[in-house]
Design an enzyme around this catalytic site. Structure first.
Site, short mmCIF file in Angstrom:
data_model
loop_
_atom_site.label_atom_id
_atom_site.label_comp_id
_atom_site.label_asym_id
_atom_site.label_seq_id
_atom_site.Cartn_x
_atom_site.Cartn_y
_atom_site.Cartn_z
N HIS A 1 5.37 6.28 9.94
CA HIS A 1 5.18 5.01 10.64
C HIS A 1 6.06 4.99 11.89
O HIS A 1 7.23 4.60 11.84
CB HIS A 1 5.58 3.85 9.72
CG HIS A 1 4.81 3.79 8.44
ND1 HIS A 1 5.00 4.70 7.42
CD2 HIS A 1 3.84 2.94 8.02
CE1 HIS A 1 4.19 4.40 6.42
NE2 HIS A 1 3.48 3.34 6.76
N HIS B 1 1.06 1.60 13.40
CA HIS B 1 1.83 1.25 12.21
C HIS B 1 1.98 2.43 11.26
O HIS B 1 3.10 2.81 10.92
CB HIS B 1 1.17 0.09 11.48
CG HIS B 1 1.82 -0.25 10.16
ND1 HIS B 1 2.97 -0.99 10.09
CD2 HIS B 1 1.48 0.07 8.89
CE1 HIS B 1 3.31 -1.11 8.81
NE2 HIS B 1 2.43 -0.48 8.07
N GLU C 1 11.46 -15.22 -11.27
CA GLU C 1 11.70 -13.94 -11.96
C GLU C 1 11.74 -12.76 -11.00
O GLU C 1 12.57 -11.86 -11.14
CB GLU C 1 10.64 -13.69 -13.04
CG GLU C 1 10.74 -14.59 -14.26
CD GLU C 1 9.94 -15.87 -14.09
OE1 GLU C 1 9.83 -16.63 -15.07
OE2 GLU C 1 9.40 -16.10 -12.98
N HIS D 1 1.83 -16.42 -23.97
CA HIS D 1 3.27 -16.22 -24.08
C HIS D 1 3.65 -15.18 -25.13
O HIS D 1 4.84 -14.95 -25.37
CB HIS D 1 3.97 -17.54 -24.40
CG HIS D 1 4.11 -18.44 -23.21
ND1 HIS D 1 3.03 -18.86 -22.47
CD2 HIS D 1 5.22 -18.99 -22.62
CE1 HIS D 1 3.45 -19.64 -21.48
NE2 HIS D 1 4.77 -19.73 -21.55
#
Length: 718
Positions: free
Chosen positions: A62, A310, A462, A523
């Site tokens: 890149h 890029h 999280e 869950h």
């Protein structure tokens, strides 16, 4: 476990160091008279052309971002960074995080030009360069120190492994948190040891990834004024212009997070960047975002500002054209003009050397005045632990009712954290459920007025929690991060990166099975254990009772170069009578014989982890009453068991005993390694997602009952 045990990087590092030592530091620099321009302009263009040449030679990489951001990186390193290239791991250095890891040649060029030295595994500087010019010429090649994305522990001077966008930003928040904690805990009015800043270079992709929003939100809430993100706003991603998918008002968004925001209209305007960085210095109650508008592929007549700059080489014609635009010799490759290395040495080199020498003198005096605190810092830096810490491990008495392993783990954690001052962490808004709240006197909650506290409140974030924990570990502290096992899916990228970087992060996951009961399949984790076990270098521990939970924490603290996942129950489990059954210290070897046939020659082996072990013990007792020789093997950690020698593994799972049953409330994947594929092999596992119902009903529905295991064992020994 050293990295060489999971991949050959450690050996590669030694070989590369030997190669550099034999080949010389500069490694074949093509030098000559200076091109046109001031020495600062020449240095900037040296960074650009090294990046272009390396990508072109590799035919991979890149180039565009290093070309656009070279002035920004140069200004930061040469004029601002408090960093000694001769000792790139000294504790109070400023941290530079390249969150846009695909722009790795930007960092490798800086490491080379600044003369950063390599360090050994103990962070001791060596007489070899971290990156030589020969290594830049070997960009993205096997065993080079210049891999496609920067790798911590492999290339000295790389503060964290980056590549997955946004992870570096989360790491930088962890590093800034660590500085605030170190300063609050160890600084004294007459001895300010820690006052470093953390700079992170990010791009449009980092800003789009959700982890950056989570991390920025928490950083603003915590008022981390030692944190500066520099946002390269070049308006280009792989698919094209960012307008295809992105129109955020980033400045307004970050002001809403509680950040100070500066804007620089042109990445080449180093004077404006200097003013923005000075503004960062002046702000003492919030982090700073500097938005810099740049042109990706700057200088390339056809590719500047385009997506093709890029992720692919410019092509020889455009490399030559860009060099012409810079006033650079078009046919020169890997050119380092006269005076460039010396200029870096006079800037960042001289400034950093002086700052480091002053710091070490201050630390030497500190250790004489505060010997206990100084000893703690030395232990922390080397991965050591206070003398006698293991004596704090609780021993739990036999108890048929027992404790949930999340409860026993919480007791162990509190006992150990009281003895290990740099063991700290928190939860994603779940500490009351994961039992990870530190409750001893002085533990407190980390906040702007209490930066020395030990409990972190990550909020319902999280993903950021995991990457922040990695940043804390990169600062030599021992962090833990906790949530429900099902939500490990939200933090898989930082868990994986913790293993790649060999960081001693402890991930505490509770609510580990269908034992969650009425919460239902959303869950109830099923495939998560297999997913975590699949990560190379990761240790996964699922303890079966309170004493196994204590030993799981022993394993965690004695493993200083790899992460550990401790997987815990919500429901109570019996605490085994260790006078009747084997010692829980068997956890340290991953699997052990918990209960055995009287003559040590079982007809059937029952193996399990976690909550299912006690059920196997019940079946074992019933089989023994029937005169059937059985063995129960507790297998809390497959990874630790696999590290044992063949003799030990065969003593636990004798090859001639083919009647084997594995019991685990999780997916079957992997159990065939231990039960085998013979007609006598059985697994009682989850083949579907769970269901919403009381646990007793779920056990019946999915076959996790002593009766089911007993009948299966009876069939195998007929």
């Amino acid at each position: 476990m050293k990295r060489s045990m999971i991949n050959p990087a450690a050996a590669r590092r030694v070989e590369a160091a030997e190669r550099d030592s034999a080949g010389g530091g500069a490694g074949g620099a093509q030098s000559g008279a200076r091109p046109a321009g001031t020495i600062d302009e020449i240095c900037v263009n040296t960074i650009r052309t090294l990046a272009m040449d390396a990508v072109q030679k590799a035919n991979s990489g890149h180039p565009g971002t290093p070309m656009g951001l070279a002035p920004v990186a140069y200004q930061l390193w040469q004029e601002r960074l408090n960093y000694d290239p001769l000792d790139p791991a000294w504790p109070n250095r400023d941290r530079f995080v390249l969150s846009v890891g695909h722009a790795s040649m930007l960092l490798y060029s800086l490491l080379f030009l600044a003369g950063v030295r390599a360090t050994d595994e103990h962070d001791v500087p060596l007489d070899t360069p971290a990156v030589s010019l020969d290594e830049i010429k070997r960009f993205r090649q096997i065993d080079s120190k210049t891999p496609g994305h920067p790798e911590y522990r492999w290339t000295s001077g790389v503060e964290t492994t980056t590549g997955p966008l946004g992870q570096g930003l989360g790491n930088s928040v962890g590093m800034a948190i660590a500085e605030r904690w170190l300063a609050a805990t160890y600084n004294r009015p007459d001895a300010p040891l820690f006052d470093y800043n953390v700079y992170a270079l990010c791009g449009d992709g980092c800003m789009m990834e959700g982890v950056s929003a989570e991390a920025a939100s928490l950083a603003g809430h915590l008022k981390l004024s030692n944190l500066c993100w520099i946002y390269d706003s070049n308006h280009v991603t792989i698919e094209g212009g960012t307008s295809l998918a992105y129109s955020d008002d980033v400045a307004t968004r970050f002001r809403g997070y509680g950040w100070h925001v500066e804007q620089v209209a042109d990445a080449n305007d180093r004077a404006s960047l200097a003013k923005a960085l000075a503004a960062f210095d002046a702000v003492d109650d919030r982090p700073t975002l500097i938005i810099v508008t740049s042109v990706i592929g700057y200088g390339s007549p056809k590719k500047a500002g385009t997506a093709s700059a890029h992720g692919e080489p410019l092509g020889e014609d455009q490399v030559r054209a860009a060099k012409q635009a810079y006033g650079w010799p078009e046919d020169a490759h890997f050119l380092v003009p006269d005076g460039v290395l010396e200029h870096f040495a006079q800037g960042i080199g001289a400034r950093g050397k002086s700052a480091r020498a002053e710091w070490h003198a201050r630390f030497d005096a500190y250790k004489k005045q505060y010997p206990e605190l100084g000893a703690q810092l030395d232990l922390m830096r080397t991965g050591g632990l206070p003398s006698g810490w293991e004596a704090a491990l609780p021993v739990f008495p036999p108890d048929p009712k027992g404790l949930a392993t999340r409860d026993s783990s919480g007791q162990v954690l509190n006992a150990l954290a009281a003895k290990v001052p740099w063991l700290l962490g928190g939860a994603a808004d779940l500490a009351p459920s994961t039992k990870t709240l530190l409750k001893f006197d002085g533990a407190g909650s980390f906040a702007p007025q209490t930066y020395g506290a030990r409990n972190f409140h990550f909020g319902i974030r999280e993903h950021a929690m995991g990457s922040i924990a990695n940043g804390i570990a990169l600062s030599k502290l021992r962090p833990f991060a906790s949530t429900f096992l099902i939500f490990s899916d939200y933090m898989k990228p930082p868990i994986r990166l913790a293993s790649i970087m060999e960081l001693p992060v402890t991930f505490v996951f509770t609510h580990d099975s269908i034992g969650v009961g009425e919460d239902g399949p959303t869950h109830q984790p099923v495939e998560q254990l297999a997913s975590l076990r699949a990560i190379p270098g990761m240790v996964v521990l699922r303890p079966a009772d309170a004493n196994e939970a204590a030993q799981a924490w022993y394993v965690t603290l004695t493993h200083t170069d790899q992460p550990v996942c401790i997987v815990l129950t919500r429901q109570a489990l019996p605490t085994f009578d260790r006078a009747r059954y084997a010692s829980a210290e068997g956890v340290r070897r991953g699997a052990y014989v918990l209960a055995d046939a009287p003559n040590g020659k079982p007809k059937v082996i029952l193996m399990a982890t976690g909550s299912e072990v006690s059920m196997c013990v019940d079946v074992y007792e019933k089989l023994a009453a029937d005169g059937i020789a059985a063995r129960v093997v507790s297998m809390p950690s497959w990874e630790l068991f696999e590290r044992q020698d063949t003799a030990y593994k065969d003593s636990v799972l004798p090859p001639d005993v083919t009647a084997r049953i594995a019991v685990e409330q999780a997916a079957e994947l992997g159990w065939d390694r231990y039960v085998g594929i013979s007609k006598d092999a059985r697994t009682i596992v989850m083949h579907t997602f769970g269901a919403s119902a009381p646990l007793s009903e779920l056990k019946k529905k999915f076959g996790f009952t002593p009766e089911a295991v007993y009948e299966t064992a009876k069939q195998l020994v007929k």
